[in-house]
Design an enzyme around this catalytic site. Structure first.
Site, short mmCIF file in Angstrom:
data_model
loop_
_atom_site.label_atom_id
_atom_site.label_comp_id
_atom_site.label_asym_id
_atom_site.label_seq_id
_atom_site.Cartn_x
_atom_site.Cartn_y
_atom_site.Cartn_z
N CYS A 9 48.56 8.53 -14.81
CA CYS A 9 49.11 7.52 -15.99
C CYS A 9 49.35 6.37 -15.65
O CYS A 9 49.53 6.09 -14.33
CB CYS A 9 50.07 7.98 -16.98
N GLY A 35 43.99 6.22 -16.48
CA GLY A 35 44.11 7.17 -17.55
C GLY A 35 43.24 6.73 -18.75
O GLY A 35 43.42 5.72 -19.11
N ASN A 109 55.01 8.02 -16.03
CA ASN A 109 53.84 8.42 -14.88
C ASN A 109 54.53 9.41 -14.10
O ASN A 109 55.31 8.91 -13.28
CB ASN A 109 53.26 6.89 -14.45
N GLY A 110 53.90 10.36 -14.00
CA GLY A 110 54.42 11.21 -12.97
C GLY A 110 54.22 12.79 -13.52
O GLY A 110 53.76 13.08 -14.44
N TYR A 249 42.49 6.96 -3.32
CA TYR A 249 41.57 7.05 -4.40
C TYR A 249 42.07 6.42 -5.61
O TYR A 249 41.38 5.65 -6.46
CB TYR A 249 41.12 8.54 -4.60
#
Length: 468
Positions: A9, A35, A109-110, A249
């Site tokens: 995210c 995302g 985010n996580g 990535y």
């Protein structure tokens, strides 16, 4: 469609700007790679929180009229690719709740490895959940806390969770940003004029002309209000474990993550890969786009020409109509096409960042051979991916990761390549000079926080939906 780990995210927050919602929108636009499932923005006009969320890409969800309704000088935003919870509008973030101390919005985010345990405990106490994502657990912990201040309640809540989080909170008059003590996920702080901006990556700061100031430190909670910026480090200091896959990535190449430029790190990985696994060849090509910097580094170190042997279609939507008749390698060809004029008759080194299941890599090798390549040598700028991630990346179970149960020789045979080599774990850290301070559990199985037994099942739904 593409056999890769999926992004997690992206979060952004803006304080003190007359067009805060527009800056948040632009920040989310820059973070779209993190995302593509849904997005949302919540703004404050000083008296109330105004929210807009939707399914799809940022540009599909917001327009000038919607942004005009999100008035005020404070805003937070979120791009989502879920690692927990189903793909429905009710799970879109930021979440907004009304409680005893006013309105509160959260973007996360996580991934919390003990979310199910905490949720069960809260439901037993009478909490009613509106979504299935673990971010809502944090809100309920805040509401249940007996601390007097909001910051105190956030500290109390976060002291109970285990896992990865980079968070932004919004009230009517302040923004609070928090990062977990191990620093799994990135979070940075910038300034545009007198306004402060927090974001997952520096590319979001660049788009709004914000000056990068620093990272939000692991374990730090930052409050931005009319009094300025306040910072606390309320948790016991722990060894940091920044996600090394952000470099390989996830992050955009133009971002500065964990103190380093992503593009330069990826080139270094490619150079080290060429030192470890040279091969007689005529050209080096990349699997675009994430494999490009490593391929350039490989070509420079190997003193081979770098060519664009695979061309990417950047306009592929999330869905497409497949033909009723069989087209060889159709799923891959929608996104990538081999350039015969570059590949025919040549010994080709094709550089990619990772192999997950191997299905796409197998089709790419066949496509490159079909375009006339004489030899195909696959080089991967990371070690074999043998374990799933539980800290904010949507990954398959270990049994579905090809490297968890097959040797390099077996994978090479499956791909149909003339040779295959991965970067070593030691080589992966050539850019840093040491292994400390990074999480590499997806390559080594060394989990900084042991995952719960239920976590693998909870993370599978999207990967299965996207694998063709």
């Amino acid at each position: 469609m593409f056999d890769k780990f999926h992004e997690e995210c992206g979060v952004v927050g803006v304080y003190g700007h007359p067009e805060a919602a527009t800056l948040a929108y632009l920040g989310l636009y820059a973070l779209q790679h993190r995302g593509q499932e849904s997005a949302g923005i919540v703004a404050s006009n000083g008296e109330a929180l105004i929210s807009h969320r939707g399914m799809g890409h940022v540009a599909e969800i917001f327009d000038q009229e919607i942004l005009g309704r999100l008035g005020g000088r404070l805003a937070i935003g979120h791009n989502r690719y879920s690692t927990s919870g189903s793909t429905v509008l009710k799970n879109c973030q930021p979440f907004v709740v009304e409680w005893a101390q006013g309105a509160l919005a959260i973007a996360h985010n996580g991934n919390l490895v003990n979310a199910d345990e905490l949720r069960s405990r809260l439901e037993a106490r009478g909490s009613i959940f509106q979504s299935t994502v673990d971010s809502e657990v944090i809100i309920h912990l805040i509401a249940a806390s007996s601390e007097a201040t909001l910051t105190g309640r956030i500290i109390d809540a976060l002291s109970q969770v285990k896992g990865a989080y980079s968070l932004v909170f919004l009230t009517e008059n302040r923004i609070i940003a928090a990062r977990d003590p191990r620093g799994f996920r990135p979070l940075v702080l910038g300034r545009v004029g007198d306004a402060l901006v927090v974001a997952s990556e520096t590319c979001a700061l660049d788009l709004v002309d914000a000056r990068y100031e620093r990272e939000i430190e692991p374990g730090e909670i930052v409050t931005v209000s009319e009094r300025g910026l306040d910072s606390v480090h309320p948790f016991p200091r722990q060894e940091t474990h920044a996600c090394v896959f952000e470099y390989i990535y996830f992050a955009r190449p133009d971002s500065r993550v964990f103190g380093r430029n992503v593009y330069e790190v990826r080139k270094t990985l490619g150079r080290e890969l060429a030192r470890e696994s040279p091969v007689p060849a005529d050209i080096v090509i990349a699997v675009p786009d994430s494999g490009v910097p490593a391929a350039i580094g490989y070509a420079e170190e190997a003193r081979l020409p770098y060519e664009m042997g695979l061309i990417r279609n950047h306009y592929v939507g999330r869905t497409f109509i497949e033909p009723s008749s069989s087209i060889r390698h159709f799923g891959v060809k929608v996104k990538l096409n081999a350039l015969r004029e570059v590949l025919a008759g040549r010994r080709v080194v094709v550089v990619d960042d990772s192999i997950v299941r191997g299905t796409t890599s197998q089709k790419l090798v066949a496509m490159i051979r079909q375009a006339g390549a004489r030899e195909v040598h696959v080089r991967i700028s990371s070690p074999p991916t043998t374990h799933p991630c539980f800290y904010g990346i949507d990954t398959p179970t270990r049994a579905e990761l090809i490297a968890s149960s097959h040797s390099v020789a077996e994978i090479r045979a499956y791909l149909g390549a003339d040779s295959l080599a991965y970067l070593s774990v030691a080589g992966m850290y050539a850019f840093a000079g040491q292994r400390a301070n990074f999480c590499d559990a997806c390559f080594t199985g060394n989990y900084p926080i042991p995952p719960g037994e239920e976590v693998p099942v909870r993370q599978l739904h999207l990967f299965e939906a996207c694998d063709r």
